[in-house]
Design an enzyme around this catalytic site. Structure first.
Site, PDB file in Angstrom:
ATOM      1  N   VAL A 171       6.139 -29.603 -37.276  1.00  0.00           N
ATOM      2  CA  VAL A 171       5.019 -29.028 -36.516  1.00  0.00           C
ATOM      3  C   VAL A 171       4.186 -28.062 -37.352  1.00  0.00           C
ATOM      4  CG1 VAL A 171       6.006 -29.237 -34.197  1.00  0.00           C
ATOM      5  CG2 VAL A 171       6.485 -27.179 -35.563  1.00  0.00           C
ATOM      6  N   LYS A 184      14.906 -20.011 -46.229  1.00  0.00           N
ATOM      7  CA  LYS A 184      15.232 -21.157 -45.375  1.00  0.00           C
ATOM      8  C   LYS A 184      16.742 -21.249 -45.357  1.00  0.00           C
ATOM      9  CE  LYS A 184      14.229 -25.499 -43.607  1.00  0.00           C
ATOM     10  NZ  LYS A 184      13.206 -25.947 -42.650  1.00  0.00           N
TER      11      LYS A 184
END
Ligand SMILES: Nc1ncnc2c1ncn2[C@@H]1O[C@H](COP(=O)(O)OP(=O)(O)OP(=O)(O)O)[C@@H](O)[C@H]1O
Ligand SMILES: C[C@H](N)[C@H](N)CCCCCC(=O)O
Ligand SMILES: [Mg+2]
EC number: 6.3.3.3
Length: 203
Positions: A13, A32
């Site tokens: 997204v 991350k």
């Protein structure tokens, strides 16, 4: 800890794009915690390309299969333990990017939202701007609120859609912090050309 946790209503997204945009504008570090799909270009590599000045902390867990963390771990016969996902030590703000959305499984019991709960960073929800986003965004907000995870707001990614923005703000009782337009290409120059966030980095 200063910074935000960037989640999304889905995979793909725009979490990494938004993370790079925040990292650049806040001079924040990037992390991350769980990277799956190591054979492809990693999110950390993408952020390094889009925000070359940023300090990038290596993932705590890296898995080969481009799948949900729980499944990628199963295929490698490893188990991801939440306690192994300790945030890096830094004096800078930290932009943490999740894998996929809030209900993505990490192991047989833990979900991405459990990691958010542990890190206690305000959450930025990246949402598509088009048809289908209202449902996905409201469901994501519901999950975060049920776990008392602090929500900073929503960043809508895609063609501007005032009706969807209004619906997300009204029914989600949330602020749309920014609207990122489609870029012809995702390059450092074009990310640098985006208007800076008009909201401060928490903490
Ligand atoms: N505003 C935009 N304009 C053009 N391309 C975009 C835009 N936002 C995202 N993309 C592209 O869409 C793809 C998905 O974006 P991104 O990698 O940021 O998603 P993600 O939510 O981080 O995915 P993942 O769940 O794999 O981490 C990438 O190829 C990215 O370059
Ligand atoms: C591989 C991909 N790019 C992400 N890192 C992982 C997305 C997991 C999504 C799981 C799901 O919601 O079905
Ligand atoms: Mg990403």
């Amino acid at each position: 800890m200063k910074g935000v946790f960037v989640t999304g209503t889905d995979t793909d997204v725009g979490k990494t794009l938004v993370s790079a945009w925040l990292v650049r504008n806040w001079a924040a570090d990037y992390w991350k915690p769980i990277q799956t799909g190591l054979s492809e270009s990693s999110d950390s590599m993408t952020v390094a390309r889009l925000a070359p000045a940023a300090r990038i902390h290596p993932p705590a867990v890296g898995l080969q299969a481009p799948l949900s963390p729980h499944e990628a771990a199963r295929r490698e016969r490893v188990r991801i333990d939440l306690s192994a996902l300790a945030p890096p030590v830094t004096a800078n703000a930290l932009v943490v990017e999740g894998a996929g959305g809030a209900m993505v499984p990490i192991n047989e019991t833990a979900l991405m939202v459990d990691l958010m709960e542990r890190l206690r960073l305000p959450v930025v929800v990246v949402a598509r701007s088009g048809l289908g986003t209202i449902n996905h965004t409201l469901m994501t907000l519901e999950v975060l609120r049920r776990r008392h995870v602090p929500i900073l707001g929503v960043v809508m990614n895609g063609q501007k859609n005032p009706a969807n923005r209004q619906a997300i703000e009204h029914y989600g009782a949330v602020t749309v912090l920014a609207e990122i337009q489609p870029l012809p290409a995702v390059t450092e120059t074009l990310v640098a050309s985006l208007p800076p966030p008009d909201f401060p980095c928490p903490g």
